[in-house]
Design an enzyme around this catalytic site. Structure first.
Site, short mmCIF file in Angstrom:
data_model
loop_
_atom_site.label_atom_id
_atom_site.label_comp_id
_atom_site.label_asym_id
_atom_site.label_seq_id
_atom_site.Cartn_x
_atom_site.Cartn_y
_atom_site.Cartn_z
N HIS A 1 -15.95 6.66 6.64
CA HIS A 1 -14.32 5.65 6.66
C HIS A 1 -13.76 7.29 6.54
CE1 HIS A 1 -10.33 3.93 5.25
NE2 HIS A 1 -10.02 5.55 5.15
N LEU A 2 -13.00 7.20 7.87
CA LEU A 2 -12.55 9.23 8.33
C LEU A 2 -11.10 8.93 8.62
CD1 LEU A 2 -15.80 9.66 10.78
CD2 LEU A 2 -14.85 10.71 8.27
N ARG B 1 -2.30 -2.90 -3.71
CA ARG B 1 -3.17 -1.73 -3.44
C ARG B 1 -3.45 -0.31 -5.22
NH1 ARG B 1 -5.35 2.64 1.24
NH2 ARG B 1 -6.52 3.54 0.21
N GLY C 1 -12.59 7.89 13.18
CA GLY C 1 -14.15 6.70 12.88
C GLY C 1 -13.87 5.47 13.82
N GLU C 2 -13.31 4.69 13.84
CA GLU C 2 -12.59 4.00 15.35
C GLU C 2 -12.24 4.66 16.56
OE1 GLU C 2 -9.62 1.34 13.30
OE2 GLU C 2 -10.46 1.38 11.80
N ASN C 3 -11.82 6.14 16.40
CA ASN C 3 -11.13 6.55 18.01
C ASN C 3 -11.49 7.71 17.86
OD1 ASN C 3 -8.82 4.17 18.52
ND2 ASN C 3 -8.09 5.27 16.27
N HIS D 1 -11.97 4.23 -1.43
CA HIS D 1 -11.81 4.08 -0.23
C HIS D 1 -12.54 3.02 -0.51
CE1 HIS D 1 -10.92 7.55 1.76
NE2 HIS D 1 -9.47 6.95 2.20
N ASN E 1 0.70 -1.05 0.22
CA ASN E 1 0.10 -0.17 -0.25
C ASN E 1 1.03 1.23 -0.32
OD1 ASN E 1 -2.49 2.16 0.52
ND2 ASN E 1 -2.47 0.73 2.20
N ASN F 1 -6.99 9.82 7.43
CA ASN F 1 -6.28 10.75 6.98
C ASN F 1 -7.10 11.40 5.46
OD1 ASN F 1 -4.41 11.80 9.06
ND2 ASN F 1 -3.46 10.07 7.89
N GLY F 2 -7.93 10.90 4.62
CA GLY F 2 -8.61 11.18 3.55
C GLY F 2 -10.02 10.47 3.97
N GLU G 1 -7.16 -2.96 5.61
CA GLU G 1 -7.16 -2.80 3.91
C GLU G 1 -6.59 -4.25 3.78
OE1 GLU G 1 -6.88 1.85 4.41
OE2 GLU G 1 -8.23 2.08 2.67
N ARG H 1 -7.17 18.04 2.76
CA ARG H 1 -7.92 18.29 1.99
C ARG H 1 -8.67 18.52 1.57
NH1 ARG H 1 -8.21 12.03 -0.40
NH2 ARG H 1 -6.10 11.37 1.29
N ARG I 1 -5.87 14.21 16.74
CA ARG I 1 -5.75 13.65 18.33
C ARG I 1 -5.14 15.28 18.73
NH1 ARG I 1 -2.80 8.74 17.24
NH2 ARG I 1 -2.35 9.67 15.78
P1 ADP Z 1 -4.81 7.19 6.33
O1 ADP Z 1 -5.65 7.63 6.13
O2 ADP Z 1 -3.43 7.67 6.73
O3 ADP Z 1 -4.73 5.37 7.03
P2 ADP Z 1 -6.02 6.68 10.02
O4 ADP Z 1 -7.15 5.76 9.08
O5 ADP Z 1 -4.85 5.95 10.36
O6 ADP Z 1 -5.09 7.39 8.74
O7 ADP Z 1 -6.84 8.25 10.60
C1 ADP Z 1 -5.13 8.88 10.76
C2 ADP Z 1 -6.30 10.06 11.41
O8 ADP Z 1 -7.19 8.95 12.83
C3 ADP Z 1 -5.82 10.54 11.75
O9 ADP Z 1 -6.68 11.94 11.86
C4 ADP Z 1 -5.26 10.73 13.50
O10 ADP Z 1 -5.15 12.04 14.11
C5 ADP Z 1 -7.16 10.33 14.09
N1 ADP Z 1 -6.91 8.98 15.14
C6 ADP Z 1 -5.88 8.19 15.06
N2 ADP Z 1 -5.72 7.58 16.38
C7 ADP Z 1 -6.95 8.72 17.20
C8 ADP Z 1 -7.54 8.71 18.24
N3 ADP Z 1 -7.31 8.03 19.46
N4 ADP Z 1 -8.10 9.50 18.28
C9 ADP Z 1 -8.59 10.94 17.69
N5 ADP Z 1 -8.44 10.80 16.52
C10 ADP Z 1 -7.43 9.62 15.88
#
Ligand code: ADP
Length: 606
Positions: A204-205, A87, A328-330, A176, A16, A207-208, A384, A237, A280
Site C-alpha cells: 500500500h503506497l 475509519r 502503487g496504482e499510478n 492500512h 475518514n 502518502n503513508g 477504503e 515520514r 508526481r
Molecule cells: P493517501 O495515503 O493520503 O490516501 P494516496 O493514496 O492518494 O494518499 O497517494 C498519494 C501519493 O500517490 C502521492 O505521493 C501522489 O504523488 C501519488 N500519486 C498519485 N497519482 C500519481 C501518479 N499519476 N503518478 C505518480 N504518483 C502518483
C-alpha cells in the site's frame, strides 16, 4: 434498515479523518457505488470544502465537529442510510473487528489516544459529532489495525525488555489493514484463486506506505509497527531508522516535539527531495535531472524492494505481489524499480504491460508480469470507503443472523380459563375482583388466586387456574389429553377465536356457569415485539417452524403461529402435551427453522 442488512447490503456514510482533514463518502454496497463524496481540508485553519467534483470553496471548520456540520446537509441529501462507518487508525488490543460504537465503545476508542495521539482524537471528535447528528443510525468503527490481529507473536513482538513493552503496550499493531485485506481479496478474484491458497505481498503506497505478508488470507507480517512511522519511506515520514538516531538527536539538544516533527513531517520523500513529498513532482524533477529527487526515488524503491523480499522470506514464497494506493496504482516507475530484480523469486516484470496499466472502477485490477512469470504482479485500485462499508454490511448481516438464530424462550401453558366480568360475578360472587397471584411474562397478564372446576360431559377437572384480566368472552384452554378426559372435541384455535367451539360448565365457590362455546386447544404460538419480528424477518400471522434442541427429545414444531404486538415479549407458548412430547426442561429455548438467518415462513393466516 435491519431487513436490508439481512439481505447483505447497506447504504452507509463512511468517515475518514486525518489530523486536519475530513472525508465522507456515501457508499451503496450492493452496487459498490460511491453516491456522494465530501472533503474538508485544512480543518482548524483556512478550511475548504469540496462536494463531489465541484471546485473547493472556503468554509468554517475550526474543528472536526464543525467540519462535519459543514457537510451534513449535503450528505443527508444522499440518504437514507442504514449505518455510519468511521475509519479509526488504531484499535489497540481492544478492537480486532468492526465494532458498534455505543457510548462505552467510544470511550474505549478515546482511551487509545494514549498510544495513538495523532490519529485517534480527530476520529473520536468526528464519531461523537456524527452520533449526535445521526442518533438513530448504528455507528461502526472499522480499525486499520484489525486485519493485523492475526500477526503471530514472533512478528508482533519487539525485542525490548518484556516487562517494559508490556507496561506500555509496545508491540507491532500494523496499519492500512482495511486496504491490504481489500486488495488481497480483489487480487484473488482476479486470479480466480481461493484467497486462502495464496501467499500475497501487498504494497500500500500512498502518502503513508506499508507492506504486508498475507498467507491463507491472514496478515502474518507487516512493515508498520506500534505507530504508522515504521517501515517504508513515505511522503513525509522516515520509516525504518536506527533507534540510536533518535537518542543521538535528543542528546544533541533537539526537543521531543522537534524530533517528532522531523520524523513525521520533514522526512521521507519530502525530506530527501526538498519538495512537498508528492511523488508526481519528484518523478518529474528526477526526469529533469534533479539529483535530490533521483536519490529520493532510489531510497524509496530500494526500501520497498528490501521489504518485499523480507515478506516473501517470512512466507517461504509468494504467488502474487500487489501494488495499491496513489503511488502503487499510478507510478509505473516505482512498480518497475521495485520488481525489476525479483526474477530469483519467479516474479518477472513485463515493462510494456506495466507502463500500460490503467485502473478504473470497471477494471480495478491489472496484471503486469510476463507471460512466463510464476508470480503474479498486480496493480489493484483500493477503495477504503467501500471496503469499510462492506465490512459493516458483513458485520450487520452477521448480527442479524445471530439475532434470528437467537433462542426463543418457551413457556408451557397449563390448562387455564379466561373469564368475562359476568362469569366472575356468578362464579365468585357479585362484584368479586380477581386476585392477582403472579404476573405472567406477557405484560398486564396475571395468574389469579381463583380456581374453577371444568365439568365436562364425561368427567370433571378440578381446580383450574383463572388468568386475568377479564376478557370479553370466556375461553377455556385445555390440552388434547384434557379433552379426552372431559369427553370433549375442541378445535385447535388461536386465542380469541372461539367461534363454533364446544361449550362447557364451570363451577366456582359461588355458583356455576354454562358457557355456550369457548373450549379450545390453544394453537402453539410465539409472542413477538415488532422489533423481534423485524429481526427474525417474520410478520404477524405468519406460520413458522420451531426447532427445540438441547433436550432429550429433539423436536421440530410445525404450524407455529407468529403473533406480533408492541406489548408482547418474545416467548413461545405450548401446552403440556406439546411440552411433554419434546420433554421440555425449564429454560428451554427454540430456534426458528430457516436458512441464512431468515425464518422460513410456511404460510400466512388469511
Ligand atoms: P493517501 O495515503 O493520503 O490516501 P494516496 O493514496 O492518494 O494518499 O497517494 C498519494 C501519493 O500517490 C502521492 O505521493 C501522489 O504523488 C501519488 N500519486 C498519485 N497519482 C500519481 C501518479 N499519476 N503518478 C505518480 N504518483 C502518483
Amino acid at each position: 434498515g435491519a431487513m436490508v442488512a439481512v439481505m447483505g447490503g447497506v447504504d452507509a456514510i463512511v468517515f475518514n479523518v486525518g489530523s486536519s482533514s475530513l472525508k465522507a463518502d456515501v457508499v451503496e454496497t450492493n452496487s459498490g457505488r460511491t453516491c456522494a463524496s465530501a472533503r474538508v481540508e485544512r480543518v482548524g485553519g483556512a478550511a475548504t470544502v469540496r462536494l463531489d467534483g465541484a471546485p473547493a470553496s472556503a468554509c468554517a471548520a475550526a474543528d472536526h465537529a464543525e467540519a462535519l456540520a459543514a457537510v451534513t446537509g449535503f450528505l443527508d441529501a444522499a440518504g437514507p442510510f442504514d449505518a455510519v462507518g468511521h475509519r479509526v487508525a488504531h484499535g489497540g488490543d481492544r478492537f480486532k473487528a468492526p465494532a458498534l460504537l455505543d457510548e462505552a465503545a467510544v470511550a474505549d476508542v478515546d482511551a487509545l489516544a494514549a498510544i495513538a495521539p495523532l490519529h485517534v482524537p480527530p476520529a473520536v471528535a468526528t464519531i461523537r459529532a456524527a452520533r449526535a447528528r445521526w442518533p438513530d443510525l448504528p455507528h461502526w468503527g472499522v480499525f486499520d489495525t484489525a486485519f493485523h490481529a492475526t500477526l503471530p507473536p514472533r512478528a508482533q513482538t519487539y525485542a525490548l525488555d518484556a516487562a517494559t513493552a508490556q507496561a506500555h503496550g509496545i508491540r507491532r499493531y500494523g496499519f492500512h489493514g482495511t486496504s491490504h485485506s481489500y486488495v488481497a481479496a480483489l487480487a484473488a478474484t482476479f486470479l480466480k484463486a481461493d484467497l486462502r491458497a495464496l501467499r500475497i505481498v501487498s504494497c500500500h503506497l500512498g502518502n503513508g506506505a506499508s507492506v504486508t505478508a498475507i498467507e491463507q488470507g491472514r496478515s502474518v507480517e507487516t512493515s508498520m509497527g506500534m505507530t504508522p512511522l515504521e517501515g517504508l519511506v513515505m511522503g513525509t515520514r522516515c520509516g525504518d531508522l536506527d533507534p540510536g538516531v533518535i537518542l543521538h538527536l535528543l542528546r544533541s539538544g533537539l526537543g521531543v516535539d522537534e524530533v517528532d516533527d522531523l520524523l513525521n513531517r520533514r522526512s521521507g520523500l519530502a525530506g530527501l527531495s526538498g519538495t512537498g513529498g508528492d511523488l508526481r513532482d519528484i518523478e518529474e524533477r528526477a526526469a529533469a535531472g534533479d539529483d535530490a529527487c533521483r536519490r529520493a526515488l532510489q531510497v524509496f524503491t530500494h526500501r520497498l524492494r528490501k521489504h518485499i523480499g523480507a515478506m516473501v522470506a517470512v512466507m517461504g514464497g509468494v504467488d502474487a505481489i500487489v501494488f495499491t494506493a496513489g503511488i502503487g496504482e499510478n507510478s509505473a516507475v516505482v512498480r518497475e524499480r521495485a520488481t525489476q530484480r525479483l526474477e530469483f523469486l519467479g516474479a518477472i516484470l513485463d515493462e510494456d504491460r506495466n507502463r500500460d496499466v490503467r485502473l478504473s472502477d470497471a477494471a480495478p485490477v491489472a496484471a503486469f508480469h510476463a507471460e512466463h512469470s510464476r508470480v503474479a504482479l498486480l496493480a489493484v485500485r483500493t477503495d477504503e470507503s467501500r471496503a469499510i462499508a462492506e465490512q459493516i454490511a458483513a458485520a450487520m448481516a452477521e448480527r442479524a443472523t445471530e439475532r434470528s438464530s437467537r433462542g426463543i424462550p418457551i413457556a408451557v401453558s397449563a390448562r387455564h380459563v379466561h373469564l368475562t366480568r359476568a362469569a366472575v360475578d356468578v362464579l365468585f360472587g357479585q362484584g368479586h375482583a380477581l386476585t392477582p397471584r403472579a404476573p405472567l411474562s406477557q405484560p398486564g397478564q396475571f395468574a389469579c388466586e381463583e380456581q374453577v372446576d371444568i365439568i365436562g360431559p364425561k368427567r370433571t377437572i378440578e381446580r383450574v387456574r383463572v388468568l386475568g384480566p377479564e376478557r370479553p368472552a370466556c375461553q377455556i384452554e385445555v390440552s388434547r389429553t384434557d379433552e379426552f378426559f372431559l369427553g370433549l372435541d375442541a378445535p385447535v384455535r388461536a386465542s380469541g377465536d372461539v367461534r363454533g367451539s364446544p361449550g362447557v360448565t364451570l363451577r366456582g365457590p359461588a355458583g356455576t356457569v354454562t358457557v355456550p362455546e369457548g373450549v379450545i386447544c390453544a394453537w402453539r404460538h410465539i409472542h413477538m415485539h415488532p422489533d423481534d419480528a423485524t429481526h427474525f424477518g417474520v410478520a404477524d400471522k405468519d406460520v413458522v417452524e420451531v426447532e427445540v434442541c438441547g433436550g432429550p427429545r429433539r423436536l421440530t414444531f410445525g404450524d407455529v403461529l407468529v403473533r406480533v404486538h408492541p406489548e408482547f415479549r418474545l416467548e413461545m407458548h405450548v401446552d403440556t402435551d406439546e411440552a411433554n412430547a419434546a420433554e421440555l426442561m425449564p429454560g428451554a429455548e427454540g430456534e426458528l427453522a430457516g436458512t441464512g438467518g431468515e425464518a422460513r415462513v410456511l404460510r400466512k393466516v388469511r
